[in-house]
Enzyme design. Sequence first.
Site, PDB file in Angstrom:
ATOM      1  CG  HIS A   1      -0.246  -0.012   2.613  1.00 12.20           C
ATOM      2  ND1 HIS A   1       0.731   1.015   3.059  1.00 12.20           N
ATOM      3  CD2 HIS A   1      -0.242  -1.204   3.323  1.00 12.20           C
ATOM      4  CE1 HIS A   1       1.028   0.638   4.025  1.00 12.20           C
ATOM      5  NE2 HIS A   1       0.700  -0.648   4.524  1.00 12.20           N
TER       6      HIS A   1
HETATM    7  P1  TYD Z   1      -1.694  -2.421   7.323  1.00 11.76           P
HETATM    8  O1  TYD Z   1      -1.154  -1.046   7.748  1.00 11.76           O
HETATM    9  O2  TYD Z   1      -2.269  -2.722   6.272  1.00 11.76           O
HETATM   10  O3  TYD Z   1      -0.512  -3.438   7.727  1.00 11.76           O
HETATM   11  P2  TYD Z   1       0.975  -3.817   6.807  1.00 11.76           P
HETATM   12  O4  TYD Z   1       1.067  -2.551   6.096  1.00 11.76           O
HETATM   13  O5  TYD Z   1       1.906  -4.124   8.051  1.00 11.76           O
HETATM   14  O6  TYD Z   1       0.981  -5.040   6.238  1.00 11.76           O
HETATM   15  O7  TYD Z   1      -2.526  -2.870   8.782  1.00 11.76           O
HETATM   16  C1  TYD Z   1      -3.067  -4.190   8.781  1.00 11.76           C
HETATM   17  C2  TYD Z   1      -4.417  -3.989   9.709  1.00 11.76           C
HETATM   18  O8  TYD Z   1      -4.208  -3.574  10.940  1.00 11.76           O
HETATM   19  C3  TYD Z   1      -5.211  -3.290   8.844  1.00 11.76           C
HETATM   20  O9  TYD Z   1      -6.594  -4.069   9.045  1.00 11.76           O
HETATM   21  C4  TYD Z   1      -5.540  -1.820   9.659  1.00 11.76           C
HETATM   22  C5  TYD Z   1      -4.922  -2.169  11.106  1.00 11.76           C
HETATM   23  N1  TYD Z   1      -4.185  -1.297  11.712  1.00 11.76           N
HETATM   24  C6  TYD Z   1      -4.785  -0.623  12.548  1.00 11.76           C
HETATM   25  O10 TYD Z   1      -5.947  -0.840  13.193  1.00 11.76           O
HETATM   26  N2  TYD Z   1      -4.246   0.353  13.557  1.00 11.76           N
HETATM   27  C7  TYD Z   1      -2.687   0.422  12.973  1.00 11.76           C
HETATM   28  O11 TYD Z   1      -2.224   1.532  13.777  1.00 11.76           O
HETATM   29  C8  TYD Z   1      -2.135  -0.085  11.698  1.00 11.76           C
HETATM   30  C9  TYD Z   1      -0.816   0.153  11.609  1.00 11.76           C
HETATM   31  C10 TYD Z   1      -3.032  -1.133  11.423  1.00 11.76           C
END
Ligand code: TYD
Length: 144
Positions: A60
């Site tokens: 992302h």
């Molecule tokens: P995401 O940022 O997509 O993870 P990564 O980039 O590490 O693969 O986040 C994964 C899930 O966690 C998504 O459903 C959003 C949630 N999340 C939160 O609720 N709060 C946060 O601060 C973060 C970083 C993620």
Amino acid sequence: MSIKEAYHSKVSDVILIELPKICSEKGNISIVENNKIIPFDVNRIYYLYDIPAGSDRGGHAHKELRQLIIAASGSFKIILDDGLNKREVTLNNPNKALLLPPGLWRELIDFSSGSICLVLASQEYNENDYIRNYQEFKFFKENK
Ligand code: TYD
């Protein structure tokens, strides 16, 4: 913060910062302070851990969020993409921090066993700040 920064950011804008380190025979301390080491106020800290072998994270971009990423333990790679160029950075030292502007697609891969990815972020969590579709990301960067 203006979203304009995200339109124009490039992988070459990403810098690896060497953090101050205090060493002693009892171990080391590295320090990050708002507006000294990093040019933003930290409003959120999160960390990835217990990452199963072969798992990839990221996939992302952010519209406004700035992040400082540290391999607090172990190692992993970050593949950055600004829509035109890609860059791969390995983080494997808790003394080094990667400063990411908004507007870069990122994938985190090759996590070593027991690694911890520590992230200091400029804003609280906001799903509306994410671009999770790569075509949407390309459109975002090309239509600045
Ligand atoms: P995401 O940022 O997509 O993870 P990564 O980039 O590490 O693969 O986040 C994964 C899930 O966690 C998504 O459903 C959003 C949630 N999340 C939160 O609720 N709060 C946060 O601060 C973060 C970083 C993620």
